[in-house]
Design an enzyme around this catalytic site. Sequence first.
Site, PDB file in Angstrom:
ATOM      1  CB  SER A 162       1.516  36.575   2.582  1.00  0.00           C
ATOM      2  OG  SER A 162       0.576  37.266   1.808  1.00  0.00           O
ATOM      3  CG  ASP A 186      -2.798  31.401   2.369  1.00  0.00           C
ATOM      4  OD1 ASP A 186      -3.161  30.458   1.641  1.00  0.00           O
ATOM      5  OD2 ASP A 186      -3.538  32.370   2.616  1.00  0.00           O
ATOM      6  CG  HIS A 256      -3.540  35.683   4.095  1.00  0.00           C
ATOM      7  ND1 HIS A 256      -3.189  34.731   3.161  1.00  0.00           N
ATOM      8  CD2 HIS A 256      -2.683  36.726   3.898  1.00  0.00           C
ATOM      9  CE1 HIS A 256      -2.167  35.182   2.429  1.00  0.00           C
ATOM     10  NE2 HIS A 256      -1.838  36.382   2.868  1.00  0.00           N
TER      11      HIS A 256
END
Length: 455
Positions: A162, A186, A256
């Site tokens: 992330s 991601d 996510h």
Amino acid sequence: MFPLRLLVLLGLLGLYEGQGETRSSSCDDFTDLDLSHCFMGTSLYVRLLLYTRANLDCGREINHHHLSSQPLLDLRRPTAFVIHGYRPTGAPPIWINHIVHLLAEQEDMNVIVVDWNRGAANLNYFTAVTYTGEAAHNLTGFIRTMQEEGASLSSIHLIGVSLGAHLAGFVGANLKGKIGRITGLDPAGPMFTSATPEGRLDPSDAMFVDVLHTDMNSFGLIGAHGHIDFYANGGADQPGCPKTIFSGKSYFVCDHQRSVFLFLCALNRTCKLTGYPCSSYSRFLDGQCLQCEAFKPASCPVLGYNVSQWRDTLVQLGQTKVFFSTTASLPYRKLIYRVDMVTWNQYLRWGVVYIRLHSGRTFTEARVDHKLLRFEQYTSTRLLAQFDEDLQPVHKISLRINTGNIIGPRYKIRLLRIRFTPLEHPDRPLMCRYDIIMEENMEVAFRPLPCDSHP
């Protein structure tokens, strides 16, 4: 800016939440904070926790400037840095211990967990974003010290989750793209959607950059940002994740965080997730992108640690998008068949296809229903049939073409030939059947034959 701030706070609250393990007092643990720290706000402080095969369950904090004080750090070995993302609750990521063990299984390496929880643990997401540049500067200095003491930049692998993916990119840019590899799981979208390549992860940040997308329509970053970008289920909504807000925080974080679980599964080698090069997910689902002749070795890239074996080809090809579908749970892998049909029917029909593979009393079904398919006189149709289970041997196949016709007469559809090609099991025989008469909306069953048995 308030609506965006609220959206990010709600969406990421509790992301990868977990509790640290009880370990010996001589071990150095990941910083464990709580909501009170996050409400008050934390200032950046970066800790580096070293794990090797000799101390997989007992991290050792490394002095940033005196590497010789940590005898377990062997700079002749490759080094993987694991970089977490935004931590709005302050709790340690539940996946840290798993990824450390799985990386150590790949080869004898130094695994360094970059603990910037003090900095990432803030209810204000934008504060954490501003700290990524400072944390990258800190980590860059440490890697330069490693280089001065004999480490090769090409042997360094940054794995960022992330917000940590962009932090890794900043480190790579600081080192002029000479880092061996960056893996972005991601990469975070909020505050980076409109960023220039200098302000986010991009292919120039390392000799090889691979990216996995699972939440592009919410907290992940849209687009392509590596030498190879893997798009799980198109890169957005993941199977098994909640579809309504009534499911609580899982509704916000499930897509996510799936990137981490897919990567862990790939490291564990329990799921071989093959990516098919294509311009879009819809074309992949249409069965139009199932060839990988341009890749060396002559096979489609597979998600995980060993994707670097395709590095030279991918760097030459430029930015490559690859797509794959998964199931809702472990081991995530689908069984994929290319299905080629030749129809001969008097009337034009449009419909979707349902295919079942039977083995004994059990069966698994593939629904090719992402769009209506055209069936007419002497038409070749190619389908991508994806099954959640790998049933072997296949004793029977049943097929239904659903046209939605419920009031008129049932029209007949004649299949001159249907052929099933197992894409990821070249050792298995092709299955065929010839000259089948079926009615629309009615299931027909047949026993598959070896394709070479027909004249």
